[in-house]
Design a protein around this motif. Structure first.
Motif, PDB file in Angstrom:
ATOM      1  N   SER A 188       9.009  -1.881   2.140  1.00 12.62           N
ATOM      2  CA  SER A 188       9.229  -0.534   1.896  1.00 12.62           C
ATOM      3  C   SER A 188       8.996   0.336   0.934  1.00 12.62           C
ATOM      4  CB  SER A 188      10.853  -0.131   2.150  1.00 12.62           C
ATOM      5  OG  SER A 188      11.216  -0.888   3.267  1.00 12.62           O
ATOM      6  N   LEU A 189       8.852  -0.207  -0.362  1.00  7.25           N
ATOM      7  CA  LEU A 189       8.537   0.543  -1.466  1.00  7.25           C
ATOM      8  C   LEU A 189       7.225   0.449  -1.618  1.00  7.25           C
ATOM      9  CD1 LEU A 189      10.889  -1.541  -4.071  1.00  7.25           C
ATOM     10  CD2 LEU A 189      11.152   1.028  -3.216  1.00  7.25           C
ATOM     11  N   ARG A 190       6.403  -0.324  -0.966  1.00  3.99           N
ATOM     12  CA  ARG A 190       5.060  -0.184  -1.310  1.00  3.99           C
ATOM     13  C   ARG A 190       4.145   0.443  -0.240  1.00  3.99           C
ATOM     14  NH1 ARG A 190       3.519  -3.944  -5.190  1.00  3.99           N
ATOM     15  NH2 ARG A 190       4.676  -5.734  -5.475  1.00  3.99           N
ATOM     16  N   ARG A 191       5.211   0.502   0.777  1.00  6.50           N
ATOM     17  CA  ARG A 191       4.424   1.732   1.773  1.00  6.50           C
ATOM     18  C   ARG A 191       4.694   3.144   1.294  1.00  6.50           C
ATOM     19  NH1 ARG A 191       7.733   1.354   5.971  1.00  6.50           N
ATOM     20  NH2 ARG A 191       8.712  -0.746   5.745  1.00  6.50           N
ATOM     21  N   ALA A 192       6.005   3.255   0.569  1.00  4.21           N
ATOM     22  CA  ALA A 192       6.092   4.394  -0.013  1.00  4.21           C
ATOM     23  C   ALA A 192       4.986   4.808  -1.083  1.00  4.21           C
ATOM     24  CB  ALA A 192       7.506   4.746  -0.589  1.00  4.21           C
ATOM     25  N   ALA A 193       4.836   3.721  -1.699  1.00  2.00           N
ATOM     26  CA  ALA A 193       3.776   3.917  -2.734  1.00  2.00           C
ATOM     27  C   ALA A 193       2.273   4.325  -2.416  1.00  2.00           C
ATOM     28  CB  ALA A 193       3.677   2.811  -3.676  1.00  2.00           C
ATOM     29  N   ILE A 194       1.962   3.759  -1.431  1.00  2.00           N
ATOM     30  CA  ILE A 194       0.871   4.003  -0.659  1.00  2.00           C
ATOM     31  C   ILE A 194       0.676   5.464  -0.278  1.00  2.00           C
ATOM     32  CG2 ILE A 194      -0.571   3.679   1.568  1.00  2.00           C
ATOM     33  CD1 ILE A 194       0.037   0.522   1.343  1.00  2.00           C
ATOM     34  N   ASN A 195       2.088   6.201   0.334  1.00  2.00           N
ATOM     35  CA  ASN A 195       1.993   7.575   0.726  1.00  2.00           C
ATOM     36  C   ASN A 195       1.913   8.383  -0.620  1.00  2.00           C
ATOM     37  OD1 ASN A 195       2.142   7.194   3.525  1.00  2.00           O
ATOM     38  ND2 ASN A 195       4.291   6.728   3.366  1.00  2.00           N
ATOM     39  N   LYS A 196       2.359   8.006  -1.762  1.00  2.33           N
ATOM     40  CA  LYS A 196       2.176   8.683  -2.894  1.00  2.33           C
ATOM     41  C   LYS A 196       0.898   8.337  -3.566  1.00  2.33           C
ATOM     42  CE  LYS A 196       5.225   9.962  -5.141  1.00  2.33           C
ATOM     43  NZ  LYS A 196       5.892  11.303  -5.458  1.00  2.33           N
ATOM     44  N   LYS A 197      -0.122   7.327  -2.923  1.00  3.77           N
ATOM     45  CA  LYS A 197      -1.417   7.295  -3.297  1.00  3.77           C
ATOM     46  C   LYS A 197      -1.393   6.579  -4.850  1.00  3.77           C
ATOM     47  CE  LYS A 197      -3.755  10.893  -0.556  1.00  3.77           C
ATOM     48  NZ  LYS A 197      -2.712  10.669   0.379  1.00  3.77           N
ATOM     49  N   TYR A 198      -0.301   5.649  -4.865  1.00  3.09           N
ATOM     50  CA  TYR A 198      -0.462   4.902  -6.106  1.00  3.09           C
ATOM     51  C   TYR A 198      -1.224   3.533  -6.026  1.00  3.09           C
ATOM     52  CZ  TYR A 198       3.872   7.577  -7.740  1.00  3.09           C
ATOM     53  OH  TYR A 198       4.864   8.365  -7.934  1.00  3.09           O
ATOM     54  N   ASP A 199      -2.033   3.242  -7.155  1.00  2.00           N
ATOM     55  CA  ASP A 199      -2.741   1.875  -7.169  1.00  2.00           C
ATOM     56  C   ASP A 199      -1.607   0.755  -7.185  1.00  2.00           C
ATOM     57  OD1 ASP A 199      -4.704   0.205  -7.431  1.00  2.00           O
ATOM     58  OD2 ASP A 199      -4.250   0.133  -9.705  1.00  2.00           O
ATOM     59  N   LEU A 200      -2.067  -0.154  -5.936  1.00  2.64           N
ATOM     60  CA  LEU A 200      -1.362  -1.241  -5.812  1.00  2.64           C
ATOM     61  C   LEU A 200      -1.797  -2.441  -6.410  1.00  2.64           C
ATOM     62  CD1 LEU A 200       0.593  -0.366  -2.373  1.00  2.64           C
ATOM     63  CD2 LEU A 200       1.423  -0.271  -5.014  1.00  2.64           C
ATOM     64  N   THR A 201      -3.239  -2.627  -6.757  1.00  2.00           N
ATOM     65  CA  THR A 201      -3.966  -3.690  -6.825  1.00  2.00           C
ATOM     66  C   THR A 201      -4.086  -4.414  -8.088  1.00  2.00           C
ATOM     67  OG1 THR A 201      -5.918  -2.456  -7.532  1.00  2.00           O
ATOM     68  CG2 THR A 201      -5.725  -2.911  -5.268  1.00  2.00           C
ATOM     69  N   THR A 202      -3.295  -3.581  -9.221  1.00  3.43           N
ATOM     70  CA  THR A 202      -3.733  -4.183 -10.751  1.00  3.43           C
ATOM     71  C   THR A 202      -2.370  -4.984 -11.002  1.00  3.43           C
ATOM     72  OG1 THR A 202      -4.656  -2.072 -11.504  1.00  3.43           O
ATOM     73  CG2 THR A 202      -3.687  -3.387 -13.148  1.00  3.43           C
ATOM     74  N   PRO A 203      -2.379  -6.195 -11.064  1.00  2.00           N
ATOM     75  CA  PRO A 203      -1.355  -7.153 -11.488  1.00  2.00           C
ATOM     76  C   PRO A 203      -1.111  -7.009 -13.084  1.00  2.00           C
ATOM     77  CG  PRO A 203      -3.312  -8.297 -11.574  1.00  2.00           C
ATOM     78  CD  PRO A 203      -3.668  -7.130 -11.138  1.00  2.00           C
ATOM     79  N   PRO A 204       0.479  -7.247 -13.021  1.00  2.00           N
ATOM     80  CA  PRO A 204       0.877  -7.265 -14.480  1.00  2.00           C
ATOM     81  C   PRO A 204       0.417  -8.067 -15.579  1.00  2.00           C
ATOM     82  CG  PRO A 204       2.479  -8.456 -13.320  1.00  2.00           C
ATOM     83  CD  PRO A 204       1.329  -7.917 -12.261  1.00  2.00           C
ATOM     84  N   THR A 205       0.130  -7.727 -16.626  1.00  2.00           N
ATOM     85  CA  THR A 205      -0.110  -8.324 -17.717  1.00  2.00           C
ATOM     86  C   THR A 205       1.046  -9.844 -18.110  1.00  2.00           C
ATOM     87  OG1 THR A 205      -0.933  -6.664 -19.186  1.00  2.00           O
ATOM     88  CG2 THR A 205      -0.610  -8.506 -20.276  1.00  2.00           C
ATOM     89  N   GLN A 206       0.251 -10.942 -18.135  1.00  2.00           N
ATOM     90  CA  GLN A 206       0.914 -11.912 -18.144  1.00  2.00           C
ATOM     91  C   GLN A 206       0.997 -12.600 -19.736  1.00  2.00           C
ATOM     92  OE1 GLN A 206       2.526 -13.467 -15.507  1.00  2.00           O
ATOM     93  NE2 GLN A 206       1.917 -11.593 -14.579  1.00  2.00           N
ATOM     94  N   ARG A 207       2.183 -13.137 -19.929  1.00  2.00           N
ATOM     95  CA  ARG A 207       2.266 -13.818 -21.293  1.00  2.00           C
ATOM     96  C   ARG A 207       1.657 -15.092 -21.157  1.00  2.00           C
ATOM     97  NH1 ARG A 207       6.963 -10.368 -21.638  1.00  2.00           N
ATOM     98  NH2 ARG A 207       6.672  -9.125 -23.329  1.00  2.00           N
TER      99      ARG A 207
END
Length: 346
Positions: A188-207
């Protein structure tokens, strides 16, 4: 007469030998075999089972990842057990007003059908979400947090002020009372993020993590860690399970369980000591998360005294006392942010 006795004796001996031979042949498969002494070690090596290295969280680093969600989760007694913490890559526990704590779960891997309960943000949550390049998920927040989100144009999904499209990604359950009953899901959050046109492809920095064959030593052996946040219901304890090679988490002297009935476990525990200021009479805090300070790092049953360092907009680094970067074990990491002077026992 004597001749007949000799014949009888020879016949008896012959019959005895025949019977003995028959018995030997019949029993031979059941007789113990002699093991040559000089082959004993060789035989032992062949029959011994090779020992296998225990991997507590197999494939953890190989999971498919996308842009992280930084989800603010309630940690009061009424909010437990929570949903979604068990698959978070990192969980950051910070003090809030009333001597209690709140959690920020960094989630970039598997879809979570249920996340929550969701609570309001504080300014340090905004900073931490930015550190992991994550979308902040919350329900309102303190004035300074909301101002920072607006000023820095932080990607966020706010159930209260985010508009109808964002609000539709959240729901309340009837089994709990407000404000401990607000939930969502990663889908549900990712669908809302798509509607907000947020980038969803960049994974977080890993230690940096230890390799499977890497051994660590030089730390102090630990079996129990206790973190005394001011409110007794927020007492945190970890016990190291030597058989499973994990830290098992407790809250207020009770196993900290998930909504699925499993005890929360971690590969790494980091205790980060920070300076702080009280903002008002309600006990709201400003935590100084930039600069540096003391840190305790626990993994694989050992404790290491070190330092943390962070500049604005950068990833927090954890080093030993000589400044050498410390690698973590593969698996979930819990970061315990505590005000300077907090009582810690291990």
């Amino acid at each position: 007469m004597r001749h007949k006795q000799i014949i009888k004796m020879l016949i008896f001996i012959a019959i005895s030998m025949i019977i003995g031979a028959i018995v030997f042949v019949l029993l031979r498969p059941y007789l113990h075999k002699t093991i040559p002494f000089n082959n004993f070690n060789k035989l032992t090596q062949i029959t011994e089972e090779p020992s296998q290295k225990i991997i507590p969280f197999p494939g953890w680093n190989e999971r498919e990842k996308q842009r992280a969600l930084a989800v603010v989760i309630d940690n009061t007694e009424s909010a437990r057990p929570q949903s979604g913490l068990e698959l978070a890559e990192v969980v950051i526990e910070v003090p809030v007003e009333g001597g209690q704590t709140r959690l920020l779960a960094i989630i970039s891997g598997e879809d979570q059908e249920l996340l929550g309960p969701i609570r309001s943000a504080r300014s340090y949550f905004v900073d931490l979400a930015s550190e992991y390049e994550a979308i902040l998920v919350h329900a309102g927040g303190s004035m300074d947090a909301l101002e920072t989100i607006k000023k820095q144009k932080i990607d966020n999904l706010d159930e209260i002020y985010g508009g109808s499209i964002v609000a539709a990604a959240f729901w309340r359950v009837m089994e709990r009372q407000k404000p401990h009953n607000l939930y969502t899901s990663s889908d549900s959050l990712r669908r809302a993020a798509i509607n907000k046109k947020y980038d969803l492809t960049t994974p977080p920095t890993q230690r940096q993590t230890l390799g499977l064959d890497e051994e660590i030593d030089g730390g102090e052996i630990v079996s129990d860690i206790a973190i005394f946040y001011p409110n007794r219901v927020s007492l945190v304890r970890y016990q190291y399970n030597k058989e499973k090679l994990v830290f098992e988490r407790y809250m207020a002297e009770q196993p900290h369980m998930t909504a699925k009935g499993e005890q929360l476990k971690a590969a790494n525990i980091v205790i980060q000591f920070v300076s702080f200021q009280y903002l008002d009479g309600d006990g709201r805090l400003r935590l100084i998360m930039h600069g540096g300070g003391k840190a305790l790092i626990f993994h694989e049953g050992q404790a290491f005294v070190g330092r943390w360092q962070k500049t604005p907009g950068q990833f927090t680094k954890y080093t030993d006392e000589k400044g050498k970067s410390l690698s973590l074990a593969e698996g979930p990491t819990w970061i315990q942010v505590v005000p300077n002077g907090t009582r810690i026992e291990y």
